[in-house]
Structure formats: C-alpha cells, structure tokens
Design an enzyme around this catalytic site. Structure first.
Site, short mmCIF file in Angstrom:
data_model
loop_
_atom_site.label_atom_id
_atom_site.label_comp_id
_atom_site.label_asym_id
_atom_site.label_seq_id
_atom_site.Cartn_x
_atom_site.Cartn_y
_atom_site.Cartn_z
N LYS A 37 -1.07 -1.07 -4.30
CA LYS A 37 -2.19 -0.11 -4.24
C LYS A 37 -1.51 1.23 -4.25
O LYS A 37 -0.79 1.59 -3.31
CB LYS A 37 -2.97 -0.34 -2.95
CG LYS A 37 -4.00 0.72 -2.59
CD LYS A 37 -4.63 0.35 -1.23
CE LYS A 37 -5.84 1.13 -0.86
NZ LYS A 37 -5.68 2.56 -0.74
N TYR A 48 0.87 -1.18 0.00
CA TYR A 48 0.00 0.00 0.00
C TYR A 48 0.91 1.23 0.00
O TYR A 48 1.50 1.56 1.03
CB TYR A 48 -0.91 -0.06 1.24
CG TYR A 48 -1.89 1.10 1.38
CD1 TYR A 48 -2.09 2.03 0.38
CD2 TYR A 48 -2.65 1.23 2.54
CE1 TYR A 48 -2.99 3.07 0.53
CE2 TYR A 48 -3.56 2.26 2.71
CZ TYR A 48 -3.72 3.18 1.70
OH TYR A 48 -4.61 4.20 1.87
O1 MN9 Z 1 -8.07 4.38 -0.50
C1 MN9 Z 1 -8.61 6.62 -0.32
N1 MN9 Z 1 -7.71 7.15 0.63
C2 MN9 Z 1 -8.07 7.54 1.88
C3 MN9 Z 1 -7.99 5.44 -0.99
O2 MN9 Z 1 -9.15 7.90 2.19
C4 MN9 Z 1 -7.07 7.52 2.96
C5 MN9 Z 1 -9.22 7.50 -1.42
O3 MN9 Z 1 -10.41 6.89 -1.77
C6 MN9 Z 1 -9.47 8.95 -1.04
O4 MN9 Z 1 -10.22 9.00 0.15
C7 MN9 Z 1 -10.27 9.70 -2.10
C8 MN9 Z 1 -10.45 11.18 -1.75
O5 MN9 Z 1 -9.23 11.86 -1.86
O6 MN9 Z 1 -9.65 9.56 -3.32
#
Ligand code: MN9
Length: 293
Positions: free
Chosen positions: A163, A135
């Site tokens: 990821k 990740y």
């Molecule tokens: O997993 C997410 N990251 C986090 C990925 O929330 C920490 C994204 O879905 C973001 O929330 C999203 C908004 O910036 O892209």
C-alpha cells in the site's frame, strides 16, 4: 495476482457512540453504504480507523463486524503496532476470520534501522497463513524506504504487495514493473489517477468512505482509456479533498459522515472537532456533491 485484489478498498473510519465505544451498528451501515457505492473491499483497522487510539479488543471487534457485514468482499486487516505482541495477536485474529491479507505500517517513532524493521515484518509474515501487505507511508511513519528495501519484501512469497502512500511515483512504477505479480495500491486519494498511470492495481483510501463511487468511476474510465473523463472525476474529488485537508482530514471526514446521516461521533483526542465555520463549509461545499445514504 488475483483479480479480487484489484479495485477500490475503503480504509474504514471508526464510529464511536456517546460513551466513546465502537458503534457497531454504524460501522455495519458504513460498510453497506460502501458496498453500494461499488467498493471491492475494505482496509480494516488502519490509521484512518484510529488504530493507534484503539484497544486490542476494539481492533478485534472492528474486524469481526466488517467480516460479518461483508463476508463476500476482499478484506485486509491492518495489524500494525509498536507492541509486536499485539500485532501477532491481531494477525492471529485476522487469520482465524479468513481475511485475505494482513498489513502493517513500519514500526515508527524510534528511528529503527532497516534490519529491525525487516525483522518485524518477517516475524509477522512467518507467523501468518495469509500474506502481508506492506504499508508504506513515509510522510507519517517517518520510515522512508527506497526500491532496495522495498524489493526485499516484494521478492518474498509471504508478501502480497504494498500500500503505497507517497508522491514518489517513480518508485511506485518500479514496484509494479519489477514485481508484476504483486499488488500495488495507491495511497493518496488526490493522486489516484497518477497512481493508476504508474501501474497501481487500485487504491486504499480514507476519502472513499463517502465517495468510493467516484474512485470506482476513475478506475473504470482509466481502464477504458477515457483519460480526460477520468481527470474530470479526479478533479471533482480533489476539490472536496482540498477542503478536508484545510479542516483536518480525519475529523472532517467524520463530520461529512455525520452530515450524511450517520451517527458517527468524533475522533478521539488529541484530534479536535471541526468548528462551526468548518461544518458550514462541509454542508455547502461537500455534502451536495457526495452520494447520499
Ligand atoms: O489511506 C489515507 N491516509 C491517511 C490513505 O489518512 C492517513 C489517504 O486517504 C489520505 O487521507 C487522503 C488525503 O490526503 O489521500
């Protein structure tokens, strides 16, 4: 690469009940809603699930609930922890339940050397019968890796892919071009279409919780070469994401789910809850544009 690793993977949020316990019933409901919206699988217990605010037992319980609710879906368990012993324990649990892969954010906060970070990943991958998905989220973890570092994982059979949550799309493209058999997931939902055009096999995202169907559609249109239509759907999603960012992504996402009819509760402190103005904005500008329960 297995085709069951392709597609839209919802990074599930965690519902809490009035007593601040994991609300199993609502989690099941959320999983089913996402299956109905076309999600290929789930990323379970990640930062979006408030992993770092959960006990080991709560993290295991969440893995159990998702496996019981959607045994036919591709499931990836985030097992990352600064307490490596906990990470191993969670990994053993994911292995036992038959998850497809484990995944971990890099050890953060203490500015570990790359050799220390690599040691962590290798020990976890070595102790697991299922492969590791790195990740990569430098914006939050503070751990920035370039191709030199990432390729040390992707060239290793115990690692299934990455990821990738960064807007350095050149490095993303290099991951997929140099390691075509590995899976690459786009991490920033608002740039999903960019990720696809640079080789991503799919996405893992938090906003998918209530609009996975839009991202399924973007990927389908992209695969069919209908790029301007894909852009339109990405723009629709981004109008919503810009509101979430303004309010605070995770508290706002939970409020969206509450307004959709889930009994989802709030994020654990120090996260705050959306105020009245934010709740109105969500009611007017988001709820009519996402799929109802
Ligand atoms: O997993 C997410 N990251 C986090 C990925 O929330 C920490 C994204 O879905 C973001 O929330 C999203 C908004 O910036 O892209």
């Amino acid at each position: 690469m297995n085709t069951d690793m392709k597609g839209i993977f919802t990074a599930l949020l965690t519902p809490f009940d009035k007593n601040d316990n994991v609300n199993e019933k609502e989690l099941e409901k959320l999983v089913r809603h996402n299956v109905n919206m076309g999600a290929s699988g789930f990323y379970v217990g990640g930062s979006t699930a408030e992993a770092f605010f959960l006990s080991t037992e709560e993290r295991k319980l969440i893995m159990d609930v998702v496996k019981d609710t959607a045994p036919e879906k591709t499931l990836i368990a985030h097992i990352g922890s600064l307490r490596e012993k906990e990470a191993h324990e969670l990994s053993a649990h994911a292995n036992k339940l038959g998850y497809k892969a484990i995944s971990s954010v890099a050890p953060f906060y203490f500015k570990f050397t790359f050799e220390e970070i690599k040691g962590y990943y290798i020990r976890l991958a070595e102790n697991s019968d299922i492969p590791m998905l790195v990740y990569h989220f430098p914006g939050f973890s503070g751990v920035n890796m370039g191709m030199g570092e990432i390729s040390q994982f992707l060239s290793d059979d115990r690692f299934i892919g990455i990821k990738y949550t960064s807007n350095d799309f050149f490095t993303m493209e290099q991951c997929k071009s140099r390691f075509p058999d590995k899976v690459v997931y786009n991490g920033y939902d608002e740039m999903f279409l960019c990720g696809l055009s640079m080789g991503a096999d799919g996405g893992i995202g938090s906003t998918y919780n209530f609009m996975a169907d839009k991202f399924v559609r973007i990927q389908k249109l992209f695969d069919e070469g209908r790029i301007s239509e894909a852009q339109e759907v990405q723009k629709e999603a981004n109008r919503i994401i810009s509101i979430l960012c303004k309010i605070g992504v995770m508290p706002a996402e939970k409020e969206v789910l509450c307004q959709l009819g889930f009994d989802f509760g709030k994020c654990r402190p120090p996260f705050s809850s959306p105020n009245e103005e934010a709740r109105d904005l969500i009611a007017k500008e988001i709820i009519p544009y996402v799929t109802a329960l």
